[in-house]
Design an enzyme around this catalytic site. Structure first.
Site, PDB file in Angstrom:
ATOM      1  N   GLU A  91       0.758  -1.333  -0.001  1.00  8.92           N
ATOM      2  CA  GLU A  91      -0.081   0.078  -0.047  1.00  8.92           C
ATOM      3  C   GLU A  91       0.931   1.170  -0.046  1.00  8.92           C
ATOM      4  O   GLU A  91       2.021   1.124   0.357  1.00  8.92           O
ATOM      5  CB  GLU A  91      -0.714   0.066   1.322  1.00  8.92           C
ATOM      6  CG  GLU A  91      -1.917  -1.231   1.289  1.00  8.92           C
ATOM      7  CD  GLU A  91      -2.701  -1.203   2.446  1.00  8.92           C
ATOM      8  OE1 GLU A  91      -2.827   0.055   3.183  1.00  8.92           O
ATOM      9  OE2 GLU A  91      -3.163  -2.154   2.831  1.00  8.92           O
ATOM     10  N   LYS A  97       2.512   4.388   1.532  1.00 10.08           N
ATOM     11  CA  LYS A  97       2.730   4.591   2.889  1.00 10.08           C
ATOM     12  C   LYS A  97       2.487   6.172   2.978  1.00 10.08           C
ATOM     13  O   LYS A  97       3.289   7.200   2.660  1.00 10.08           O
ATOM     14  CB  LYS A  97       4.003   4.204   3.518  1.00 10.08           C
ATOM     15  CG  LYS A  97       4.136   4.388   4.641  1.00 10.08           C
ATOM     16  CD  LYS A  97       5.518   3.980   5.484  1.00 10.08           C
ATOM     17  CE  LYS A  97       5.702   4.264   6.651  1.00 10.08           C
ATOM     18  NZ  LYS A  97       5.412   5.650   6.950  1.00 10.08           N
ATOM     19  N   ARG A 132      -2.225   8.057  17.637  1.00 12.16           N
ATOM     20  CA  ARG A 132      -1.349   6.710  17.789  1.00 12.16           C
ATOM     21  C   ARG A 132      -0.962   6.471  19.358  1.00 12.16           C
ATOM     22  O   ARG A 132      -0.824   5.530  19.799  1.00 12.16           O
ATOM     23  CB  ARG A 132      -0.066   7.168  16.849  1.00 12.16           C
ATOM     24  CG  ARG A 132       0.972   6.433  17.256  1.00 12.16           C
ATOM     25  CD  ARG A 132       1.186   5.448  15.990  1.00 12.16           C
ATOM     26  NE  ARG A 132       2.722   4.760  16.124  1.00 12.16           N
ATOM     27  CZ  ARG A 132       3.179   4.211  17.053  1.00 12.16           C
ATOM     28  NH1 ARG A 132       2.682   4.448  18.275  1.00 12.16           N
ATOM     29  NH2 ARG A 132       4.338   4.064  17.022  1.00 12.16           N
ATOM     30  N   GLU A 143      -4.976   7.229   7.593  1.00 14.05           N
ATOM     31  CA  GLU A 143      -3.898   8.228   7.641  1.00 14.05           C
ATOM     32  C   GLU A 143      -4.603   9.501   7.169  1.00 14.05           C
ATOM     33  O   GLU A 143      -5.167   9.310   6.209  1.00 14.05           O
ATOM     34  CB  GLU A 143      -2.493   7.765   6.948  1.00 14.05           C
ATOM     35  CG  GLU A 143      -1.230   8.447   7.269  1.00 14.05           C
ATOM     36  CD  GLU A 143      -0.637   8.057   8.248  1.00 14.05           C
ATOM     37  OE1 GLU A 143      -1.178   7.267   9.238  1.00 14.05           O
ATOM     38  OE2 GLU A 143       0.201   8.743   8.669  1.00 14.05           O
ATOM     39  N   PHE A 175      -7.249   2.430   5.764  1.00 15.55           N
ATOM     40  CA  PHE A 175      -6.584   1.140   5.429  1.00 15.55           C
ATOM     41  C   PHE A 175      -7.172  -0.100   6.224  1.00 15.55           C
ATOM     42  O   PHE A 175      -6.397  -1.168   5.944  1.00 15.55           O
ATOM     43  CB  PHE A 175      -4.903   1.317   5.375  1.00 15.55           C
ATOM     44  CG  PHE A 175      -4.420   1.899   6.514  1.00 15.55           C
ATOM     45  CD1 PHE A 175      -4.390   1.133   7.967  1.00 15.55           C
ATOM     46  CD2 PHE A 175      -3.914   3.422   6.698  1.00 15.55           C
ATOM     47  CE1 PHE A 175      -3.825   1.640   9.030  1.00 15.55           C
ATOM     48  CE2 PHE A 175      -3.497   3.770   7.946  1.00 15.55           C
ATOM     49  CZ  PHE A 175      -3.347   3.052   8.968  1.00 15.55           C
TER      50      PHE A 175
HETATM   51  P1  ATP Z   1       5.643   3.363  14.044  1.00 18.54           P
HETATM   52  O1  ATP Z   1       4.155   3.782  14.010  1.00 18.54           O
HETATM   53  O2  ATP Z   1       5.751   2.150  13.108  1.00 18.54           O
HETATM   54  O3  ATP Z   1       5.950   3.305  15.311  1.00 18.54           O
HETATM   55  P2  ATP Z   1       6.236   5.882  13.079  1.00 18.54           P
HETATM   56  O4  ATP Z   1       5.144   6.749  13.526  1.00 18.54           O
HETATM   57  O5  ATP Z   1       7.454   6.769  12.811  1.00 18.54           O
HETATM   58  O6  ATP Z   1       6.644   4.461  13.220  1.00 18.54           O
HETATM   59  P3  ATP Z   1       6.521   5.141  10.307  1.00 18.54           P
HETATM   60  O7  ATP Z   1       7.672   4.667  10.594  1.00 18.54           O
HETATM   61  O8  ATP Z   1       6.602   6.342   9.421  1.00 18.54           O
HETATM   62  O9  ATP Z   1       5.656   5.864  11.532  1.00 18.54           O
HETATM   63  O10 ATP Z   1       5.479   4.175   9.779  1.00 18.54           O
HETATM   64  C1  ATP Z   1       4.533   3.713  10.582  1.00 18.54           C
HETATM   65  C2  ATP Z   1       3.041   4.481  10.141  1.00 18.54           C
HETATM   66  O11 ATP Z   1       2.645   4.652   8.891  1.00 18.54           O
HETATM   67  C3  ATP Z   1       1.508   3.859  10.739  1.00 18.54           C
HETATM   68  O12 ATP Z   1       1.654   4.091  12.029  1.00 18.54           O
HETATM   69  C4  ATP Z   1       0.994   4.884   9.872  1.00 18.54           C
HETATM   70  O13 ATP Z   1       0.390   6.162  10.761  1.00 18.54           O
HETATM   71  C5  ATP Z   1       1.606   4.955   8.658  1.00 18.54           C
HETATM   72  N1  ATP Z   1       0.810   4.628   7.464  1.00 18.54           N
HETATM   73  C6  ATP Z   1       0.698   5.600   6.374  1.00 18.54           C
HETATM   74  N2  ATP Z   1       0.289   4.537   5.406  1.00 18.54           N
HETATM   75  C7  ATP Z   1      -0.151   3.428   5.907  1.00 18.54           C
HETATM   76  C8  ATP Z   1      -0.760   2.412   5.446  1.00 18.54           C
HETATM   77  N3  ATP Z   1      -1.285   2.123   4.013  1.00 18.54           N
HETATM   78  N4  ATP Z   1      -1.261   1.290   6.178  1.00 18.54           N
HETATM   79  C9  ATP Z   1      -0.587   1.441   7.527  1.00 18.54           C
HETATM   80  N5  ATP Z   1       0.081   2.290   7.988  1.00 18.54           N
HETATM   81  C10 ATP Z   1       0.098   3.488   7.081  1.00 18.54           C
END
Ligand code: ATP
Length: 584
Positions: A249, A251, A271, A301, A342
Site C-alpha cells: 500500500e 505509505k 497513535r 492516515e 486502510f
Molecule cells: P511506527 O508507527 O511504526 O512506530 P512512525 O510513527 O515513525 O513509526 P512510520 O515509521 O512512518 O511511522 O510508519 C508507520 C506508520 O505509517 C503507521 O503508524 C501509519 O501512521 C502510517 N501509514 C501510512 N500509510 C499506511 C498504510 N497504508 N497502512 C498502515 N500504516 C500506514
C-alpha cells in the site's frame, strides 16, 4: 482504605530504581486494596482520575495550588513562593508547610482513598466561570486534612507531576502476580491491547480473577492499541519475509487516526490513544457522511492536501491543529485534510481483528463511500518484485513516504499493540546508504555556552528497549535547532526536570540535568557506530560497546503523537545497524 497507605507505596517506589522491587511494592499494595476501589488506586497512581483516552487531565495551575497551600497551612503566599523558588517542587513546599502549619484544627479528618479520589475528580471536571474558586476550595480542604507526605503527593497529582516512573507493563505485571500468576501477564496484556483501561482491568481481576477478563470485548469508544510495522530495506527482503506474495500500500505521510463511529458520534484517537476528536471536526464530518453503518472502528492516515490540485502537503500542517478555538477554525479552513483508510477492525457488532487482511479490506470497501475527502489506501496485491518497485516509485511521486507491505496469509490478523512482520514499512530513506530518521526520547540536557548560555546546548537522546522497559542512550544531539527552538525546548524540559536520573533511564553518561522521558524528537543520523559510552544494545553486538548515532541532527519535528514507549526501539536500532552493514 486510607490515602496514607497509597502515599507510603509512592515513597517506596520513589526510593527504588529496580523494576522488580517496584513490582513487588505494587503487588503488596494491590493485595491489600479492597476490590471496589482498585480502579481508583490505579488511576491515582498514574496521576489521573480516569483512563488516558478519556482525556481528563488534572493539570491545576501552580499558582492556584500555591494559594491553596498557603490558605490551608496559615502561611502567606509570599512564604510559599519563597519556598517554591528554593525547592522548585510544589510537592515539597506542601510537605514542609503542612508539617509546620500555623493553624491546627479540631475538625481534621483522616483522608481515605474515596475522599481524595472524589475531590480530584471534581477538580478535574470543574469548568466554567467559578471553577477557579471551586478548585481552590477543594484543594485547601484536602490539604487541611493531609499529613505532610500526603500533601506532597496530592499536590504533585494535582499539578500533573506525580512522575513515579511506573510503566503500564509494570502495573500489568503486578496485577498478574497479585490476582493470577506471573505467566498470565500475556493473557492480561492481550486484553489490555484492545481495552487499554488499566483501572477497569485491575478492578475486574481483583473481583473475579482471570475469569473476569474473558468478558472483555472490543468496544466502540475505547481505542485499541495500534498494530505496528517492522522495517526492511529492500523489496526482495520483504517478499522473502512475506512468502512471495503480499499487499503493498502507499505509505501516506500524515497522522494515523483510529475512528470509532456510531450514527450519533465519531470519536478519533491518535497513535498515542489520545482522543483528538476536537482537533478534527472536519474529519468527524467526512466520516459521518461517508461511513454508513450502525457502528464501526476503522483506521487510516489523515494527510493535508491542496483541494484544488489534490496534491498532498507536508505532514507538519496537520500538527498545527492544536491550540485555541479560533486557531483551530482557521487551521481547518487553511489546511484541508484527506483521509486514506486502510483497515476495518469492527463493524456492526462483528469483531474483524481476527479476520485476515483481505477480508478486513473488503469490509472496509463495503462500508465506505469514497469522495474527494476520503478514499481507501492505494494498493496492489502482487508476487512480482518489479511491479512492487514500480509501485514504490509511483508512491514517492504521489508525495508518499514509500510503501507499507502487508501479509495476506490466513493468519494476517490485526494484532493490536504489537509490532511484527505482518506489516513491513519500506521508505525512501532506506535507499540512501546511511540516512534514516529515528524517533528518540530526550532523557537529559547539557547546559549551553556562549550564544546558547541559559538554555540547553545539547540533549541526551535515547532509544526505547521494550524488552527491558527502559531508555538507552544513543547520542548527544546539538545540531538542527534554531535559537528559538532551543529556548522553547529548554522551557519544556525545565518543566519536567528531575532531581535524579529517572529509574527507567539506562545511561553511563552523566547529563547536567535529567528529565522525565517524555518528549520524542525526530532525528536524522548519518551512520550507526559502536560506542563504549552509549548504552543502546550494550554488549549485544559487541562486548563492552553500545550503539551510537554519528552526526545526529534534529529534523525540527517534536513527535507529540508518540509516547516515549513509541520511540524507535533498541531492537530496531540493531536491525538498522545490520541493514546498514549489508548496504555498504
Ligand atoms: P511506527 O508507527 O511504526 O512506530 P512512525 O510513527 O515513525 O513509526 P512510520 O515509521 O512512518 O511511522 O510508519 C508507520 C506508520 O505509517 C503507521 O503508524 C501509519 O501512521 C502510517 N501509514 C501510512 N500509510 C499506511 C498504510 N497504508 N497502512 C498502515 N500504516 C500506514
Amino acid at each position: 482504605m486510607y490515602y496514607s497507605e497509597l502515599a507510603e507505596t509512592y515513597q517506596q517506589i520513589e526510593a527504588t530504581t529496580k523494576r522488580l522491587e517496584m513490582t513487588r511494592f505494587l503487588v503488596d499494595l494491590f493485595k491489600k486494596t479492597p476490590s471496589e476501589i482498585m480502579d481508583k488506586i490505579i488511576y491515582l497512581m498514574r496521576g489521573k482520575v480516569l483512563p488516558d483516552f478519556k482525556g481528563l487531565e488534572l493539570g491545576v495551575a501552580d499558582k492556584l495550588t500555591l494559594r491553596a497551600i498557603a490558605k490551608a497551612t496559615g502561611f502567606s503566599e509570599a512564604d510559599a513562593m519563597q519556598k517554591l523558588n528554593s525547592y522548585g517542587d510544589l510537592g515539597l513546599v506542601a510537605e514542609e508547610l503542612v508539617a509546620n502549619k500555623k493553624q491546627t484544627s479540631l475538625f481534621s479528618e483522616k483522608l481515605d482513598i474515596d475522599k481524595v479520589y472524589s475531590s480530584l475528580e471534581k477538580i478535574a471536571k470543574t469548568t466554567g466561570n467559578r471553577s477557579q474558586d471551586m478548585k481552590f476550595k477543594l484543594i485547601a480542604e484536602l490539604l487541611h486534612d493531609s499529613e505532610p507526605v500526603e500533601a506532597k503527593y496530592i499536590v504533585r497529582s494535582l499539578t500533573g507531576k506525580i512522575r513515579l516512573g511506573i510503566a503500564d507493563m509494570t502495573i500489568l505485571d503486578a496485577l498478574a502476580i497479585a490476582f493470577a500468576t506471573k505467566e498470565d501477564h500475556a493473557r492480561i496484556e492481550q486484553v489490555y491491547s484492545f481495552y487499554p483501561d488499566l483501572g477497569s482491568l485491575g478492578k475486574t481481576l481483583s473481583l473475579q480473577g482471570l475469569d473476569g477478563i474473558k468478558d472483555y470485548n472490543i468496544t466502540v469508544g475505547i481505542p485499541l492499541r495500534h498494530m505496528l510495522a517492522e522495517r526492511l530495506n529492500s523489496i526482495e527482503a520483504i517478499m522473502e519475509k512475506l512468502d512471495g506474495q503480499a499487499v503493498f500500500e502507499y505509505k501516506y505521510d500524515g497522522l494515523r487516526l483510529q475512528a470509532h463511529i456510531t450514527p450519533e458520534k465519531v470519536s478519533l484517537f491518535s497513535r498515542h490513544l489520545e482522543d483528538v476528536s476536537a482537533q478534527f471536526p472536519d474529519v468527524q464530518e467526512i466520516l459521518h457522511e461517508s461511513v454508513k453503518v450502525e457502528s464501526a472502528i476503522i483506521e487510516g492516515e489523515c494527510v493535508p492536501i491542496n483541494l484544488e490540485t489534490g496534491e498532498m502537503l507536508p505532514f507538519q500542517m496537520v500538527s498545527r491543529r492544536r491550540g485555541r478555538k479560533y486557531e483551530l477554525d482557521s487551521a481547518v479552513e487553511d489546511f484541508p485534510i484527506k483521509l486514506f483508510l486502510f483497515d476495518c477492525l469492527y463493524a456492526d457488532g462483528v469483531d474483524y481483528t481476527q479476520q485476515p487482511l483481505l477480508t478486513r479490506r473488503e469490509k472496509l470497501s463495503d462500508i465506505v463511500t469514497p469522495s474527494p475527502r476520503v478514499e481507501l489506501s492505494n494498493l496492489i496485491n502482487t508476487s512480482d518484485q518489479a511491479e512492487a518497485e514500480k509501485f514504490f516509485e509511483n508512491s514517492l511521486e504521489a508525495g508518499c513516504e514509500g510503501l507499507m507491505a502487508k501479509a495476506i496469509s490466513e493468519d494476517s490478523f490485526y494484532r493490536a499493540g504489537s509490532r511484527g512482520w505482518q506489516w513491513i514499512k519500506y521508505k525512501r530513506d532506506y535507499r540512501s546508504q546511511i540516512n534514516d530518521t529515528v524517533d528518540l526520547v530526550v532523557v537529559g540536557g547539557f547546559m549551553g555556552h556562549g550564544r546558547r548560555s541559559g538554555v540547553y546546548g545539547a540533549l541526551l537522546m535515547a532509544a526505547y528497549n521494550d524488552a527491558q522497559d527502559r531508555f538507552e542512550t544513543i547520542c548527544k544531539l546539538g545540531t538542527g535547532f534554531s535559537d528559538e527552538m532551543l529556548v522553547s525546548i529548554s522551557d519544556m524540559l525545565n518543566a519536567i526536570k528531575l532531581e535524579h536520573k529517572h529509574p527507567r533511564i539506562y545511561s553511563q553518561m552523566k547529563a547536567d540535568v535529567w528529565v522525565e522521558p517524555k518528549y520524542v524528537l525526530e532525528v536524522l543520523g548519518a551512520e550507526i557506530t559502536f560506542s563504549p559510552i552509549h548504552t543502546c544494545a550494550f554488549g549485544e553486538l559487541k562486548e563492552d560497546s553500545g550503539l551510537a548515532i554519528r552526526f545526529p541532527r534534529f529534523k525540527g519535528n517534536i513527535r507529540d503523537d508518540k509516547s516515549p514507549e513509541d520511540a524507535t526501539t533498541t531492537k530496531e536500532m540493531i536491525d538498522m545497524y545490520k541493514g546498514q552493514l549489508k548496504q555498504i
